[in-house]
Design a protein around this motif. Structure first.
Motif, PDB file in Angstrom:
ATOM      1  N   PHE A 172     -14.807 -39.353  -1.575  1.00  0.00           N
ATOM      2  CA  PHE A 172     -14.045 -39.039  -2.786  1.00  0.00           C
ATOM      3  C   PHE A 172     -14.695 -39.652  -4.021  1.00  0.00           C
ATOM      4  O   PHE A 172     -14.673 -39.073  -5.103  1.00  0.00           O
ATOM      5  N   HIS A 173     -15.297 -40.820  -3.856  1.00  0.00           N
ATOM      6  CA  HIS A 173     -15.974 -41.475  -4.977  1.00  0.00           C
ATOM      7  C   HIS A 173     -17.153 -40.640  -5.457  1.00  0.00           C
ATOM      8  O   HIS A 173     -17.427 -40.577  -6.661  1.00  0.00           O
ATOM      9  N   GLU A 174     -17.833 -39.993  -4.551  1.00  0.00           N
ATOM     10  CA  GLU A 174     -19.017 -39.209  -4.905  1.00  0.00           C
ATOM     11  C   GLU A 174     -18.667 -38.001  -5.769  1.00  0.00           C
ATOM     12  O   GLU A 174     -19.503 -37.508  -6.529  1.00  0.00           O
ATOM     13  N   LEU A 175     -17.427 -37.521  -5.698  1.00  0.00           N
ATOM     14  CA  LEU A 175     -17.029 -36.345  -6.484  1.00  0.00           C
ATOM     15  C   LEU A 175     -16.824 -36.683  -7.952  1.00  0.00           C
ATOM     16  O   LEU A 175     -17.088 -35.862  -8.832  1.00  0.00           O
ATOM     17  N   GLN A 176     -16.300 -37.875  -8.225  1.00  0.00           N
ATOM     18  CA  GLN A 176     -16.113 -38.395  -9.573  1.00  0.00           C
ATOM     19  C   GLN A 176     -15.126 -37.610 -10.427  1.00  0.00           C
ATOM     20  O   GLN A 176     -14.083 -38.110 -10.808  1.00  0.00           O
ATOM     21  N   THR A 177     -15.437 -36.362 -10.804  1.00  0.00           N
ATOM     22  CA  THR A 177     -14.674 -35.667 -11.845  1.00  0.00           C
ATOM     23  C   THR A 177     -13.524 -34.808 -11.334  1.00  0.00           C
ATOM     24  O   THR A 177     -12.694 -34.369 -12.121  1.00  0.00           O
ATOM     25  N   THR A 178     -13.469 -34.545 -10.050  1.00  0.00           N
ATOM     26  CA  THR A 178     -12.403 -33.683  -9.545  1.00  0.00           C
ATOM     27  C   THR A 178     -11.977 -34.133  -8.153  1.00  0.00           C
ATOM     28  O   THR A 178     -12.703 -34.869  -7.482  1.00  0.00           O
ATOM     29  N   ARG A 179     -10.798 -33.730  -7.736  1.00  0.00           N
ATOM     30  CA  ARG A 179     -10.357 -33.992  -6.375  1.00  0.00           C
ATOM     31  C   ARG A 179     -11.065 -33.063  -5.405  1.00  0.00           C
ATOM     32  O   ARG A 179     -11.437 -31.939  -5.760  1.00  0.00           O
ATOM     33  N   ALA A 180     -11.203 -33.515  -4.181  1.00  0.00           N
ATOM     34  CA  ALA A 180     -11.728 -32.653  -3.124  1.00  0.00           C
ATOM     35  C   ALA A 180     -10.617 -31.805  -2.543  1.00  0.00           C
ATOM     36  O   ALA A 180     -10.853 -30.713  -2.028  1.00  0.00           O
ATOM     37  N   THR A 181      -9.373 -32.309  -2.627  1.00  0.00           N
ATOM     38  CA  THR A 181      -8.236 -31.631  -2.011  1.00  0.00           C
ATOM     39  C   THR A 181      -7.122 -31.431  -3.036  1.00  0.00           C
ATOM     40  O   THR A 181      -7.048 -32.134  -4.036  1.00  0.00           O
ATOM     41  N   CYS A 182      -6.244 -30.500  -2.747  1.00  0.00           N
ATOM     42  CA  CYS A 182      -5.040 -30.314  -3.561  1.00  0.00           C
ATOM     43  C   CYS A 182      -3.902 -31.102  -2.917  1.00  0.00           C
ATOM     44  O   CYS A 182      -3.657 -30.986  -1.715  1.00  0.00           O
ATOM     45  N   CYS A 217      -2.146 -31.367 -11.034  1.00  0.00           N
ATOM     46  CA  CYS A 217      -2.792 -32.568 -11.546  1.00  0.00           C
ATOM     47  C   CYS A 217      -4.077 -32.205 -12.286  1.00  0.00           C
ATOM     48  O   CYS A 217      -4.721 -31.213 -11.961  1.00  0.00           O
ATOM     49  N   LYS A 218      -4.456 -33.029 -13.240  1.00  0.00           N
ATOM     50  CA  LYS A 218      -5.596 -32.682 -14.090  1.00  0.00           C
ATOM     51  C   LYS A 218      -6.927 -32.637 -13.343  1.00  0.00           C
ATOM     52  O   LYS A 218      -7.860 -31.981 -13.791  1.00  0.00           O
ATOM     53  N   LYS A 219      -7.028 -33.320 -12.198  1.00  0.00           N
ATOM     54  CA  LYS A 219      -8.258 -33.286 -11.414  1.00  0.00           C
ATOM     55  C   LYS A 219      -8.145 -32.378 -10.201  1.00  0.00           C
ATOM     56  O   LYS A 219      -8.998 -32.397  -9.322  1.00  0.00           O
ATOM     57  N   CYS A 220      -7.110 -31.578 -10.153  1.00  0.00           N
ATOM     58  CA  CYS A 220      -6.881 -30.704  -9.015  1.00  0.00           C
ATOM     59  C   CYS A 220      -7.999 -29.668  -8.885  1.00  0.00           C
ATOM     60  O   CYS A 220      -8.446 -29.101  -9.893  1.00  0.00           O
ATOM     61  N   PRO A 221      -8.483 -29.381  -7.681  1.00  0.00           N
ATOM     62  CA  PRO A 221      -9.510 -28.343  -7.509  1.00  0.00           C
ATOM     63  C   PRO A 221      -8.999 -26.954  -7.860  1.00  0.00           C
ATOM     64  O   PRO A 221      -9.790 -26.023  -8.025  1.00  0.00           O
ATOM     65  N   LEU A 222      -7.674 -26.796  -7.988  1.00  0.00           N
ATOM     66  CA  LEU A 222      -7.102 -25.505  -8.371  1.00  0.00           C
ATOM     67  C   LEU A 222      -6.932 -25.361  -9.885  1.00  0.00           C
ATOM     68  O   LEU A 222      -6.479 -24.335 -10.355  1.00  0.00           O
ATOM     69  N   ALA A 223      -7.291 -26.405 -10.645  1.00  0.00           N
ATOM     70  CA  ALA A 223      -6.981 -26.445 -12.079  1.00  0.00           C
ATOM     71  C   ALA A 223      -7.546 -25.266 -12.847  1.00  0.00           C
ATOM     72  O   ALA A 223      -6.936 -24.782 -13.796  1.00  0.00           O
ATOM     73  N   ASN A 224      -8.690 -24.783 -12.453  1.00  0.00           N
ATOM     74  CA  ASN A 224      -9.307 -23.658 -13.170  1.00  0.00           C
ATOM     75  C   ASN A 224      -8.951 -22.320 -12.551  1.00  0.00           C
ATOM     76  O   ASN A 224      -9.496 -21.287 -12.916  1.00  0.00           O
ATOM     77  N   LYS A 225      -8.004 -22.367 -11.594  1.00  0.00           N
ATOM     78  CA  LYS A 225      -7.649 -21.122 -10.904  1.00  0.00           C
ATOM     79  C   LYS A 225      -6.210 -20.732 -11.188  1.00  0.00           C
ATOM     80  O   LYS A 225      -5.946 -19.785 -11.921  1.00  0.00           O
ATOM     81  N   THR A 226      -5.269 -21.477 -10.635  1.00  0.00           N
ATOM     82  CA  THR A 226      -3.860 -21.031 -10.741  1.00  0.00           C
ATOM     83  C   THR A 226      -2.968 -22.004 -11.459  1.00  0.00           C
ATOM     84  O   THR A 226      -1.810 -21.688 -11.730  1.00  0.00           O
ATOM     85  N   CYS A 227      -3.454 -23.220 -11.717  1.00  0.00           N
ATOM     86  CA  CYS A 227      -2.563 -24.251 -12.256  1.00  0.00           C
ATOM     87  C   CYS A 227      -2.787 -24.499 -13.738  1.00  0.00           C
ATOM     88  O   CYS A 227      -3.873 -24.293 -14.252  1.00  0.00           O
ATOM     89  N   ASN A 228      -1.751 -24.931 -14.391  1.00  0.00           N
ATOM     90  CA  ASN A 228      -1.836 -25.358 -15.779  1.00  0.00           C
ATOM     91  C   ASN A 228      -1.912 -26.872 -15.815  1.00  0.00           C
ATOM     92  O   ASN A 228      -1.220 -27.557 -15.073  1.00  0.00           O
ATOM     93  N   LYS A 229      -2.737 -27.405 -16.684  1.00  0.00           N
ATOM     94  CA  LYS A 229      -2.977 -28.844 -16.727  1.00  0.00           C
ATOM     95  C   LYS A 229      -1.736 -29.618 -17.155  1.00  0.00           C
ATOM     96  O   LYS A 229      -1.050 -29.256 -18.083  1.00  0.00           O
TER      97      LYS A 229
END
Length: 234
Positions: free
Chosen positions: A197-207, A220-232
């Motif tokens: 998880f540390h290696e990812l830095q800017t985003t979550r690996a999981t929702c 969540c703002k680092k959610c991997p779905l943020a650019n797909k279906t979720c609003n920040k």
């Protein structure tokens, strides 16, 4: 700089929602209730109702976040004050919360014995106690819930661990020691609970499934779905 246990208790009560008195009727559950299968099912159903969550996976993930925050509190007490708590799941409790949407409980540590660490703090204590004795037994239990993976729960905990080091300016050398520490010392087998998880830095690996608590698909703002279906959200 080391200070008294009184200052520790004041700090935890003021800044981390830790209370020093227990009123039995206010207990949501003890940590052991998340580990014993029969008690776990009852506890999940009760918190699901409080949250009005759509399923037990969402409920268990949010509980996992709150336990991850608890792990961060014990790490903070150890590194800042030199206080090593005994991780006793029968004494540590999450209290009922009036905040039903996010469920932000206060915590009670019971009469959990504390020991003043006279020597230097180290990553080994955090790995074997905060993870091995506190977090991992709960994670292993909650990961049996249908629709929720152990990876989500480990990441929930990692986020709070990284936050406590950065936000409260704890010794980052110990954080990096944790990243290099053998996975088996955490009680997680061959899967390291932090490094990936540390290696990812800017985003979550999981929702973490938080967005399912809302009708507007907030996430969540680092959610991997943020650019797909979720609003920040914050």
């Amino acid at each position: 700089m080391r200070t008294s246990t009184h200052e520790l208790y004041e700090d935890l009560e003021t800044n981390f929602r830790v209370r020093r008195e227990l009123y039995t009727e206010q207990v949501a559950f003890y940590l052991q209730d998340l580990i014993v299968p029969e008690a776990r099912e009852r506890t999940l159903l009760e918190i699901k109702e409080v949250l009005d969550a759509p399923n037990l996976a969402v409920t268990a993930s949010l509980i996992g976040k709150r336990i991850g925050f608890l792990g961060a509190i014990f790490t903070y007490a150890y590194l800042k004050y030199g206080i090593a708590y005994t991780m006793d799941s029968s004494k540590i409790a999450c209290m009922k919360s009036d905040n039903h949407e996010n469920w932000l409980p206060t915590y009670y540590f019971g009469n959990a014995p504390v020991m003043k660490e006279e020597g230097g703090q180290n990553a080994e204590w955090i790995a074997t106690n905060v993870y091995g004795k506190l977090l991992v037994p709960v994670i292993d239990s909650l990961s049996t819930v249908k629709g929720l993976s152990k990876k989500v729960l480990l990441e929930n905990c990692y986020i709070y661990m990284a936050w406590i080091f950065e936000k409260h300016q704890l010794d980052m050398a110990i954080f990096y020691e944790l990243l290099d520490h053998p996975a088996e010392n955490f009680g997680t087998g061959v899967s390291h609970p932090m490094r990936f998880f540390h290696e990812l830095q800017t985003t979550r690996a999981t929702c973490c499934l938080y967005y399912q608590l809302h009708t507007k698909d907030k996430c969540c703002k680092k959610c991997p779905l943020a650019n797909k279906t979720c609003n920040k959200i914050c």
